[in-house]
Write a protein that holds these residues in place. Sequence first.
Motif, PDB file in Angstrom:
ATOM      1  N   CYS A  51      -3.981  -1.147 -10.303  1.00 29.01           N
ATOM      2  CA  CYS A  51      -3.587  -2.496 -10.746  1.00 29.01           C
ATOM      3  C   CYS A  51      -4.761  -3.430 -10.554  1.00 29.01           C
ATOM      4  N   SER A  52      -5.700  -3.361 -11.416  1.00 27.48           N
ATOM      5  CA  SER A  52      -6.975  -4.047 -11.233  1.00 27.48           C
ATOM      6  C   SER A  52      -6.833  -5.565 -11.220  1.00 27.48           C
ATOM      7  N   SER A  53      -5.748  -6.113 -11.850  1.00 32.00           N
ATOM      8  CA  SER A  53      -5.577  -7.562 -11.890  1.00 32.00           C
ATOM      9  C   SER A  53      -4.710  -8.085 -10.764  1.00 32.00           C
ATOM     10  N   LEU A  54      -4.279  -7.220  -9.864  1.00 35.68           N
ATOM     11  CA  LEU A  54      -3.370  -7.615  -8.790  1.00 35.68           C
ATOM     12  C   LEU A  54      -4.092  -8.547  -7.808  1.00 35.68           C
ATOM     13  N   GLU A  55      -3.454  -9.710  -7.497  1.00 33.96           N
ATOM     14  CA  GLU A  55      -4.045 -10.693  -6.593  1.00 33.96           C
ATOM     15  C   GLU A  55      -3.289 -10.797  -5.273  1.00 33.96           C
ATOM     16  N   VAL A  56      -1.992 -10.478  -5.281  1.00 33.02           N
ATOM     17  CA  VAL A  56      -1.181 -10.568  -4.057  1.00 33.02           C
ATOM     18  C   VAL A  56      -0.368  -9.290  -3.932  1.00 33.02           C
ATOM     19  N   LEU A  57      -0.446  -8.671  -2.712  1.00 32.34           N
ATOM     20  CA  LEU A  57       0.346  -7.476  -2.443  1.00 32.34           C
ATOM     21  C   LEU A  57       1.059  -7.691  -1.110  1.00 32.34           C
ATOM     22  N   GLU A  58       2.388  -7.972  -1.175  1.00 36.77           N
ATOM     23  CA  GLU A  58       3.196  -8.235   0.017  1.00 36.77           C
ATOM     24  C   GLU A  58       4.236  -7.130   0.164  1.00 36.77           C
ATOM     25  N   LEU A  59       4.077  -6.323   1.226  1.00 37.06           N
ATOM     26  CA  LEU A  59       5.009  -5.235   1.521  1.00 37.06           C
ATOM     27  C   LEU A  59       5.542  -5.366   2.947  1.00 37.06           C
ATOM     28  N   ARG A  60       5.611  -6.562   3.494  1.00 39.63           N
ATOM     29  CA  ARG A  60       6.031  -6.822   4.862  1.00 39.63           C
ATOM     30  C   ARG A  60       7.501  -6.479   5.069  1.00 39.63           C
ATOM     31  N   SER A  61       7.774  -6.058   6.330  1.00 31.03           N
ATOM     32  CA  SER A  61       9.132  -5.832   6.820  1.00 31.03           C
ATOM     33  C   SER A  61       9.883  -4.806   5.980  1.00 31.03           C
ATOM     34  N   ASN A  62       9.226  -3.709   5.662  1.00 32.86           N
ATOM     35  CA  ASN A  62       9.894  -2.569   5.057  1.00 32.86           C
ATOM     36  C   ASN A  62       9.852  -1.406   6.048  1.00 32.86           C
ATOM     37  N   HIS A  63      10.115  -0.236   5.588  1.00 36.29           N
ATOM     38  CA  HIS A  63      10.053   0.940   6.447  1.00 36.29           C
ATOM     39  C   HIS A  63       8.949   1.871   5.965  1.00 36.29           C
ATOM     40  N   LEU A  64       7.835   1.270   5.585  1.00 34.85           N
ATOM     41  CA  LEU A  64       6.725   2.061   5.073  1.00 34.85           C
ATOM     42  C   LEU A  64       6.062   2.819   6.211  1.00 34.85           C
ATOM     43  N   ARG A  65       5.680   4.029   5.901  1.00 35.74           N
ATOM     44  CA  ARG A  65       5.011   4.859   6.904  1.00 35.74           C
ATOM     45  C   ARG A  65       3.792   5.505   6.258  1.00 35.74           C
ATOM     46  N   GLY A  66       3.074   6.316   7.068  1.00 38.18           N
ATOM     47  CA  GLY A  66       1.848   6.924   6.561  1.00 38.18           C
ATOM     48  C   GLY A  66       0.670   5.970   6.745  1.00 38.18           C
ATOM     49  N   SER A  67      -0.414   6.279   6.111  1.00 41.54           N
ATOM     50  CA  SER A  67      -1.633   5.484   6.268  1.00 41.54           C
ATOM     51  C   SER A  67      -1.825   4.555   5.081  1.00 41.54           C
ATOM     52  N   ILE A  68      -2.752   3.636   5.260  1.00 36.96           N
ATOM     53  CA  ILE A  68      -3.080   2.707   4.172  1.00 36.96           C
ATOM     54  C   ILE A  68      -3.978   3.456   3.193  1.00 36.96           C
ATOM     55  N   PRO A  69      -3.592   3.557   1.921  1.00 39.81           N
ATOM     56  CA  PRO A  69      -4.405   4.306   0.954  1.00 39.81           C
ATOM     57  C   PRO A  69      -5.781   3.665   0.763  1.00 39.81           C
ATOM     58  N   GLY A  70      -6.806   4.509   0.710  1.00 40.19           N
ATOM     59  CA  GLY A  70      -8.149   3.981   0.483  1.00 40.19           C
ATOM     60  C   GLY A  70      -8.332   3.410  -0.900  1.00 40.19           C
ATOM     61  N   ASP A  71      -7.439   3.775  -1.868  1.00 42.07           N
ATOM     62  CA  ASP A  71      -7.583   3.286  -3.237  1.00 42.07           C
ATOM     63  C   ASP A  71      -7.326   1.791  -3.341  1.00 42.07           C
ATOM     64  N   ILE A  72      -6.705   1.207  -2.337  1.00 42.37           N
ATOM     65  CA  ILE A  72      -6.472  -0.248  -2.381  1.00 42.37           C
ATOM     66  C   ILE A  72      -7.795  -1.001  -2.430  1.00 42.37           C
ATOM     67  N   SER A  73      -8.855  -0.371  -1.920  1.00 41.88           N
ATOM     68  CA  SER A  73     -10.155  -1.038  -1.906  1.00 41.88           C
ATOM     69  C   SER A  73     -10.689  -1.278  -3.310  1.00 41.88           C
ATOM     70  N   ARG A  74     -10.005  -0.702  -4.356  1.00 39.96           N
ATOM     71  CA  ARG A  74     -10.460  -0.935  -5.726  1.00 39.96           C
ATOM     72  C   ARG A  74      -9.923  -2.226  -6.309  1.00 39.96           C
ATOM     73  N   LEU A  75      -9.032  -2.881  -5.545  1.00 41.85           N
ATOM     74  CA  LEU A  75      -8.437  -4.119  -6.031  1.00 41.85           C
ATOM     75  C   LEU A  75      -9.389  -5.273  -5.747  1.00 41.85           C
ATOM     76  N   SER A  76     -10.357  -5.447  -6.603  1.00 41.69           N
ATOM     77  CA  SER A  76     -11.414  -6.432  -6.355  1.00 41.69           C
ATOM     78  C   SER A  76     -10.915  -7.863  -6.465  1.00 41.69           C
ATOM     79  N   ARG A  77      -9.763  -8.096  -7.153  1.00 45.88           N
ATOM     80  CA  ARG A  77      -9.230  -9.446  -7.309  1.00 45.88           C
ATOM     81  C   ARG A  77      -8.156  -9.770  -6.274  1.00 45.88           C
ATOM     82  N   LEU A  78      -7.868  -8.840  -5.417  1.00 45.60           N
ATOM     83  CA  LEU A  78      -6.796  -9.025  -4.443  1.00 45.60           C
ATOM     84  C   LEU A  78      -7.187 -10.117  -3.451  1.00 45.60           C
ATOM     85  N   LYS A  79      -6.318 -11.128  -3.330  1.00 46.46           N
ATOM     86  CA  LYS A  79      -6.563 -12.241  -2.417  1.00 46.46           C
ATOM     87  C   LYS A  79      -5.717 -12.156  -1.152  1.00 46.46           C
ATOM     88  N   LYS A  80      -4.549 -11.564  -1.240  1.00 49.30           N
ATOM     89  CA  LYS A  80      -3.671 -11.481  -0.060  1.00 49.30           C
ATOM     90  C   LYS A  80      -3.095 -10.078   0.023  1.00 49.30           C
TER      91      LYS A  80
END
Length: 429
Positions: A9-38
């Motif tokens: 999602c190259s145009s993604l600026e905000v990614l909010e996943l707070r207060s869920n039951h997510l597990r595992g590690s943070i994917p390294g592919d998130i580093s490709r979101l160059s426009r991500l502000k939050k």
Amino acid sequence: MIPAELGNCSSLEVLELRSNHLRGSIPGDISRLSRLKKLDLGEDALTGEIPEDIHRCSSLNSLLLDVNHLSGRIPESLSKLPNLAVLSLSSNSLSGTIPANLSHIPGLRYLNLSRNSLEGEIPRLLGSRFNDPSVFAMNGELCGKPLDRECAKVRNRKRKKLILFIGVPVAATVLLALCCCAYIYSLLRWRKRLRDGVTGEKKRSPASASSGTDRSRGSGENGGPKLVMFNNKITYAETLVATRQFDEENVLSRGRCGVVFKASYQDGMVLSVRRLPDGSISESTFRKEAESLDKVKHRNLTVLRGYYVGPPDVRLLVYDYMPNGNLATLLQEASHQDGHVLNWPMRHLIALGIARGLAFLHSLSLVHGDLKPQNVLFDADFEAHLSEFGLDKLTPSKTSRSLLIFHPSWLTRLCITRSSINRAADKRS
């Protein structure tokens, strides 16, 4: 788990996943979101480490990863996020030290690193920038400001300073004490060497030789007129025998105040007898001046033991015998032996003796008039004694000698300074 496909999602600026039951590690592919502000992944159950490549999200200004199970170290690459303003990594299992370069993020306004397993000293710039202790609280091994917990390194540094603060004065005191002991030892050693080595034999002390009081040593009936002795009784006839009729072989010194002879008496006592020039002064004046000289007593002055006045114009002054000669001879011997006989402690002791003797004379309003090496005599213990003082009235001359005469050459050789004489004069006995 967070799907890696979010990195597309190259145009993604905000990614909010707070207060869920997510597990595992943070994917390294998130580093490709160059426009991500939050990026808000707080209050989940994420594990693993924070991706090192997170700095590629160059537009990121808010990173919230609090209340998870993240481990490992805080990436130093976070300092490469120029727009980062909010960083919350609290309530995780992060370990290691806090990267010092976090203080280089210019726009960072909010920081929370509490409730982790961080250790070491908080970087000083970061601690002064965020001086609220709650920012770094609940990290058991973390120390430094603004926490009220001193680091071991700082404690060791303070301990070293304290040791230096106390140890240096103590070491200086010990060194000074050792120097004083060495000085005293050297003084005693060289005095013994001078007494035993320079003179060749240990000579009899004049104090012991003339300490007896009121011993009968002849009478006027069988020995002629008596010497007037303050402690002993010696006849003029005995003195003639002791000096071998004032033989030249017994001459100790010659000066403007007459000739000094060595007088060796039959019982072993040795004295110095000064014979004043014939026809010097009247008998009454001589007696008066001799009696007054008897009252001048000091450890650094030659002591007058008696006098004799009789026809034809014989005038004698009797002193303690100084077995170790005078300063002129000692300086000459020192120069021939490269100064080893007369070391600095001995020179200092001699200078103080001369100064004390002069100070005592000045306290009695007496002027020496002829201070020179030949008039500084040494007893058996090599203590300096001034001689030929108070004799101006006994040996009148055409030229007045009321001034104290210094001889720069021997004073320089002995290293007597005016300050040392003044200090000694203040401490005179």
